[in-house]
Design an enzyme around this catalytic site. Structure first.
Site, PDB file in Angstrom:
ATOM      1  N   CYS A 147     -22.769  -8.177 -19.230  1.00 28.57           N
ATOM      2  CA  CYS A 147     -21.559  -8.350 -18.433  1.00 28.57           C
ATOM      3  C   CYS A 147     -20.482  -7.361 -18.878  1.00 28.57           C
ATOM      4  CB  CYS A 147     -21.013  -9.766 -18.604  1.00 28.57           C
ATOM      5  SG  CYS A 147     -22.017 -11.058 -17.873  1.00 28.57           S
ATOM      6  N   CYS A 172     -25.703 -13.703 -21.580  1.00 28.43           N
ATOM      7  CA  CYS A 172     -25.429 -14.998 -20.938  1.00 28.43           C
ATOM      8  C   CYS A 172     -26.352 -15.277 -19.758  1.00 28.43           C
ATOM      9  CB  CYS A 172     -23.972 -15.075 -20.492  1.00 28.43           C
ATOM     10  SG  CYS A 172     -23.567 -14.003 -19.086  1.00 28.43           S
ATOM     11  N   GLY A 177       0.793  -1.229   0.000  1.00 27.55           N
ATOM     12  CA  GLY A 177       0.000   0.000   0.000  1.00 27.55           C
ATOM     13  C   GLY A 177       0.823   1.275   0.000  1.00 27.55           C
ATOM     14  N   CYS A 191     -18.360 -13.364 -19.995  1.00 26.59           N
ATOM     15  CA  CYS A 191     -19.649 -13.498 -20.676  1.00 26.59           C
ATOM     16  C   CYS A 191     -19.553 -14.521 -21.822  1.00 26.59           C
ATOM     17  CB  CYS A 191     -20.079 -12.134 -21.214  1.00 26.59           C
ATOM     18  SG  CYS A 191     -21.754 -12.089 -21.874  1.00 26.59           S
ATOM     19  N   CYS A 219     -27.602 -10.438 -17.268  1.00 23.62           N
ATOM     20  CA  CYS A 219     -26.961 -10.145 -18.549  1.00 23.62           C
ATOM     21  C   CYS A 219     -27.879 -10.564 -19.703  1.00 23.62           C
ATOM     22  CB  CYS A 219     -25.618 -10.870 -18.645  1.00 23.62           C
ATOM     23  SG  CYS A 219     -24.803 -10.702 -20.246  1.00 23.62           S
TER      24      CYS A 219
END
Length: 277
Positions: free
Chosen positions: A262, A240, A27, A268, A237
């Protein structure tokens, strides 16, 4: 003639030294000498310099942008890396060993032998509350993040909830406040105790930082307003049928209302192939 991976060897070594320090202090933003590249700053130069510095001749590379392998940014970066290294490229996020991305983390969970490089426009999470660089350095050194909590509180005061939709601030390894790039909140939980290595590069700001595998990453939140991801309840979606992925809102082909698809194009497509389409 190009050197392998475009950059000269001294430049790549300098980036790798910065990466080692970033991995050792999760970080923490490590300065590095960002090089000139044949693309503009703001188009992914930080992520590209990391990729060019760590890529090997047997690497399998995937580059995607907004979850899409065929966006202009992704296609051009992928072409440049392949031209100067000759490595194999793929759209399969489960098969790639080195992935470079902007805005999204793949829906499929990444494994310990994969590295995800993220392109970062603004690495300093405190910039929204403090414009002075020396003051943000002091705040990080003293772990003085009170202003960020005040910002979240003001958000709740004005809007009734925390409205940060991307670049959500997180605490890494219980120590440093870190920007999560413009990834949506949906992807933030994937950073916590992940098996893969995340590397973040900001070329314009000349900063590198990292999240090593199995590192605790906690989104900033208030006691009575906890972090939550985007909700797609009742939506799926249109291609899909997925109800478990991050969805983009699109205009309906009928011209009335919206449909959802997606964001991760490989996720997808693989679901559609399994379904026999």
């Amino acid at each position: 003639m190009y050197n392998f991976a475009l950059l000269d060897e001294n430049s790549k070594r300098e980036v790798r030294r910065a990466l080692l320090k970033a991995i050792a202090i999760p970080g923490f933003q490590v300065p590095f000498a960002s090089r000139e590249l044949p693309i503009f700053f703001g188009w992914g130069t930080g992520g590209l310099q990391i990729t060019l510095s760590v890529i090997g001749r047997n690497e399998i590379l995937k580059v995607f942008d907004q979850g899409d392998d065929d966006s202009v940014n992704a296609v051009n970066l992928k072409r440049l890396i392949q031209l100067t290294t000759g490595v194999e490229v793929t759209e399969d996020s489960t098969r790639a060993t080195l992935l470079q991305t902007r805005h999204r983390i793949p829906e499929y969970r990444l494994s310990p032998d994969q590295i995800l490089v993220l392109q970062v426009p603004m690495p300093e999470p405190l910039r929204k509350v403090e414009s002075r660089e020396y003051e943000t350095a002091r705040m990080h050194a003293e772990k003085d993040y009170g202003k960020m909590y005040v910002r979240l509180y003001e958000d709740v005061l004005h809007h009734g909830e925390i409205t940060l939709s991307s670049d959500y601030p997180v605490i890494v390894n219980g120590r440093y406040l870190m920007a999560t790039t413009p990834i949506p909140r949906w992807d933030v939980p994937k950073l916590n105790n992940a098996e893969c290595l995340y590397l973040f590069g900001a070329g314009r700001e000349k900063k590198i930082y990292a999240i090593p595998p199995y590192t605790a990453v906690e989104p900033l939140s208030l006691e009575d307003y906890s972090f939550r991801v985007e909700a797609f309840k009742g939506k799926r979606c249109v291609f899909c049928g997925s109800t478990e992925s991050y969805l983009n809102e699109l205009p309906s082909p009928s011209g009335r209302g919206q449909v959802y698809a997606c964001s991760d194009s490989f996720y997808c497509m693989s679901r559609r192939k399994k379904a026999g389409e």
